[in-house]
Design an enzyme around this catalytic site. Structure first.
Site, PDB file in Angstrom:
ATOM      1  CG  HIS A 185     -14.209   3.264 -11.761  1.00  0.00           C
ATOM      2  ND1 HIS A 185     -14.973   3.301 -10.611  1.00  0.00           N
ATOM      3  CD2 HIS A 185     -13.115   2.528 -11.449  1.00  0.00           C
ATOM      4  CE1 HIS A 185     -14.361   2.618  -9.644  1.00  0.00           C
ATOM      5  NE2 HIS A 185     -13.241   2.144 -10.126  1.00  0.00           N
TER       6      HIS A 185
ATOM      7  NE  ARG B  66      -2.691   6.181 -10.718  1.00  0.00           N
ATOM      8  CZ  ARG B  66      -3.431   7.123 -10.130  1.00  0.00           C
ATOM      9  NH1 ARG B  66      -3.970   6.897  -8.966  1.00  0.00           N
ATOM     10  NH2 ARG B  66      -3.632   8.277 -10.723  1.00  0.00           N
TER      11      ARG B  66
ATOM     12  CE1 TYR C 238      -9.002  -6.705  -3.949  1.00  0.00           C
ATOM     13  CE2 TYR C 238     -10.014  -5.228  -5.528  1.00  0.00           C
ATOM     14  CZ  TYR C 238      -8.891  -5.720  -4.913  1.00  0.00           C
ATOM     15  OH  TYR C 238      -7.660  -5.233  -5.256  1.00  0.00           O
TER      16      TYR C 238
ATOM     17  CG  ASN D 152      -2.058  -0.944   1.167  1.00  0.00           C
ATOM     18  OD1 ASN D 152      -2.356  -1.495   0.113  1.00  0.00           O
ATOM     19  ND2 ASN D 152      -2.723  -1.163   2.287  1.00  0.00           N
TER      20      ASN D 152
ATOM     21  NE  ARG E 142     -10.514  -0.330   1.284  1.00  0.00           N
ATOM     22  CZ  ARG E 142     -10.642  -0.271  -0.047  1.00  0.00           C
ATOM     23  NH1 ARG E 142     -11.584  -0.945  -0.649  1.00  0.00           N
ATOM     24  NH2 ARG E 142      -9.840   0.479  -0.756  1.00  0.00           N
TER      25      ARG E 142
END
Length: 679
Positions: A431, A401, A464, A42, A560
């Site tokens: 998206h 990305r 996810y 991250n 989140r």
């Protein structure tokens, strides 16, 4: 107190929440190890994109303050301060907790080469000469050889050399730790009950003298550079977007250095050379007590023999609303179908496209693709459909990305198969997550639609949490057709039936829904908002929430990651409650509930409440209207709001605290759903 928290510092708060999972001794050891690896990954992406963008602003002389009142340079300074503290905590966790705990469980990570037994040292030296030495490319720097280009994120060894013939001359040299070789190397154990591993850079460091036979190696140490990896693409000037992105991808390896990681005992002379040649500031240098780049821990997590230190596997279940013995199109005709991944399998989505590709009655398939897996079955089915003579239109978002390269490969494969490939709208990322299948049936043409909150990626669908809906209601089908006509031909309809799209209408839709709740509350009618998303940092939305809170609307947010809103602040947000759930799965779904005076409305979609989603991307928000689906979604939200194990509560001072469990029934919402969908 300021109305908003800084976006970047809020993201660092999120990474701290991930780190808290790594430090939680109630979690199995290997799962904690995985979280420590995730925090490192991250942080890399954060620096390559967010910190790099701030550096660009500083370099351009941009001095405007953000919504929290901070300039770009002030943000960088604050980020570096927090990150130094964060990485110190990362490595104290690794050294003080993980190394002894792993050793106790039979896995020893070598920290000091000198403590190898003679048998181990002999094995490692032989391994170096046979497997590693032939791959290495040592690069010396002197008057005839300039400082080499150090690639982004690569692990390297820097060394100071003394020419044995010219003893007063000290040169610099570097060698890249090859990524084609395993970084984690298993070696003979000095204890029958213990698996022993050593890192590749340690092997190279201790054998580095063999690379420079005419020199005396004075010192050698690993270092790692993080560079600006934010692509700058002028779409107006790019005649072929695909070629332009390929060109920019190559530049990603050589962007401005923004972070340098070195071991804390690095020779001062060596560090001075790196600092000068990489043109990096002192505060951007991170001295580390331990191995650089903790993402190697994900490889350790994957080692055989330690399943007892992991969570029990939770394989996705067959969806509750689907009958495996009947055709998918037949079931969608009967009712709308809700899917909740990864608790429920992603296979029906893959099967939806696959069966459409083979079905002789299907005339056309249209789909948006943002991120797909490296061996995507959906891509293969789309290509097969085109080869079968069906009309196939696919929007492949080349600007996704870190997936740009992968998406270029898929775009070319689809074009080769005969698909009509669209690269998106100028200046906007697409998206949205939508698939349209047009099928000829006995009573005429029918359109089947899948809408989702997550990507069409069969790999991440196991990690996810996302939701999706199948429908063949005509208003949704008409809107789906309009979406693809807009994407391929810039033809937006005058009226939309069900779907709301960004960047044209979505912001206004959300604001009108929030204001309607505010009006209900002001008139004494039932009013409530529950919203679940990844990030919240849009000032317009936050101001509307503050106003609604002041009018008495109860607002419960499940966010989140980034949250720039301040919750529970007297006079500003007393009625706003924010929680973040960090657990085994990555919370990714976007769900929105509005009480609406006792006639609740439910929406799902692809957009977070961020300026980029509302103003700079093609996003879709869709209503959920079937009563049984509404009941299921409300149940999901209620369980997450009752989570006492993995929820972190945003406090009025901007910090997060785990839920106080006193007097509360222990509830891990993710594990609850794992069991719930088995029934």
């Amino acid at each position: 107190m300021k109305k908003y928290k800084n976006r970047e510092l809020s993201w660092l708060d999120f990474n701290y929440r991930c780190l808290s999972e790594a430090r939680d001794k109630n979690i199995p050891l290997m799962e904690r190890l995985k979280f420590l690896s995730i925090t490192a990954s991250n942080l890399d992406e954060f620096f390559m994109i967010r910190v790099a963008s701030l550096k660009d602003q500083v370099n351009a002389g941009y001095t405007k303050q953000d919504i929290s009142g901070m300039t770009s340079s002030e943000q960088i300074s604050a980020i570096l301060d927090v990150t130094h503290e964060f990485m110190s905590t990362q490595y104290s966790t690794y050294n003080r907790s993980f190394l002894p705990s792993l050793k106790k469980e039979g896995l020893k990570i070598v920290t000091e080469y000198e403590k190898l037994t003679p048998e181990q040292a002999d094995y490692v030296d032989t391994y170096f000469m046979q497997e590693v030495f032939p791959v290495l490319t040592p690069m010396a720097v002197d008057s005839s050889r300039p400082f080499p280009l150090i690639r982004n994120k690569t692990l390297n060894l820097g060394a100071l050399l003394m020419d044995k013939k010219k003893k007063n001359t000290i040169d610099f040299a570097t060698v890249q730790v090859p990524s084609v070789l395993p970084r984690v190397v298993m070696i003979p154990a000095d204890d029958d009950n213990c698996t022993t591993i050593i890192l590749l850079e340690q092997i190279i460091e201790k054998n580095i003298q063999k690379l420079f036979m005419n020199y005396k190696v004075l010192c050698a140490t690993p270092f790692r550079v993080m560079r600006n990896a934010d692509l700058t693409i002028d779409e107006d000037e790019a005649a072929d977007l695909l070629i332009e992105i390929e060109r920019q991808l190559k530049k990603r390896q050589w962007g401005q250095a923004i972070r340098l990681e070195v071991e804390d005992d690095i020779d001062k002379r060596l560090l001075k050379i790196l600092k000068k040649e990489l043109d990096i500031s002192e505060e951007s240098i991170f001295r580390i007590n331990g191995p650089l780049d903790l993402t190697f821990l994900m490889k350790v997590y994957g080692m055989d023999g330690f399943d007892h230190l992991k969570d029990a596997p939770h394989p996705p279940q067959h969806p509750k609303m689907l009958d495996s013995g009947r055709g998918l199109f037949e079931q969608i005709r009967e009712k709308d179908i809700l899917l909740f991944h990864p608790y429920e399998s992603f296979d029906p989505v893959v099967h939806f496209v696959r069966s459409a590709a083979k079905d002789p009655n299907v005339l056309a398939i249209k789909q948006t693709l943002y991120r797909v897996s490296s061996h995507s079955p959906i891509i293969s089915s789309l290509a097969e459909a085109a080869e079968n003579g069906k009309q196939v239109s696919v929007l492949v978002e080349l600007k996704a990305r870190f997936d740009e390269e992968n998406n270029i490969v898929w775009a070319r494969k689809l074009e080769k198969a005969g698909c009509h490939v669209i690269y998106g709208l100028l200046g906007l990322k697409t998206h949205s997550k939508i698939t349209l299948v047009v099928r000829r049936e006995e009573d005429g043409i029918r359109r089947y639609v899948h809408l989702g909150t997550g990507n069409y990626n069969d790999s991440t669908a196991r990690l996810y949490t996302d939701m999706g809906m199948f429908t063949c209601r005509n208003p949704y089908g008409e809107d789906a057709t309009a979406v693809f006509n807009m994407l391929s031909g810039y033809s937006e309809p005058l009226v939309w039936n069900k779907l709301t799209l960004a960047p044209t209408r979505l912001r206004d839709k959300f604001l009108s829904l929030i204001r309607r709740e505010q009006e209900h509350a002001a008139s004494g009618r039932p009013a409530k908002i529950i919203a679940k998303m990844n990030s919240l940092c849009d000032p317009g939305i936050m101001d509307a929430l503050y106003e609604a809170s002041a009018s008495g609307v109860e607002i419960q947010l499940i966010v989140r990651g980034i949250c720039c809103l301040r919750a529970g602040v007297p006079g500003l947000s007393e009625n706003i409650h924010v929680r973040s759930i960090v657990g085994t799965f990555l919370e990714h779904a976007r769900i929105f509930y509005f009480e609406n005076n006792g006639e609740p409305e439910f929406y799902m979609g692809s957009a977070d409440w961020m300026p980029r989603n509302l103003d700079k991307r093609v996003e879709i928000l869709f209503p959920v209207e079937a009563e049984d689906l509404k009941d299921e979604i409300r149940h999901i939200l209620d369980i997450q709001l009752a989570d006492t194990k993995k929820a972190h509560i945003l406090m009025p001072d901007g910090t997060y605290e785990k839920v106080d469990q006193r007097g509360k029934k222990p509830l891990n919402s993710q594990m609850y759903f794992c069991e719930y969908f088995k029934k």
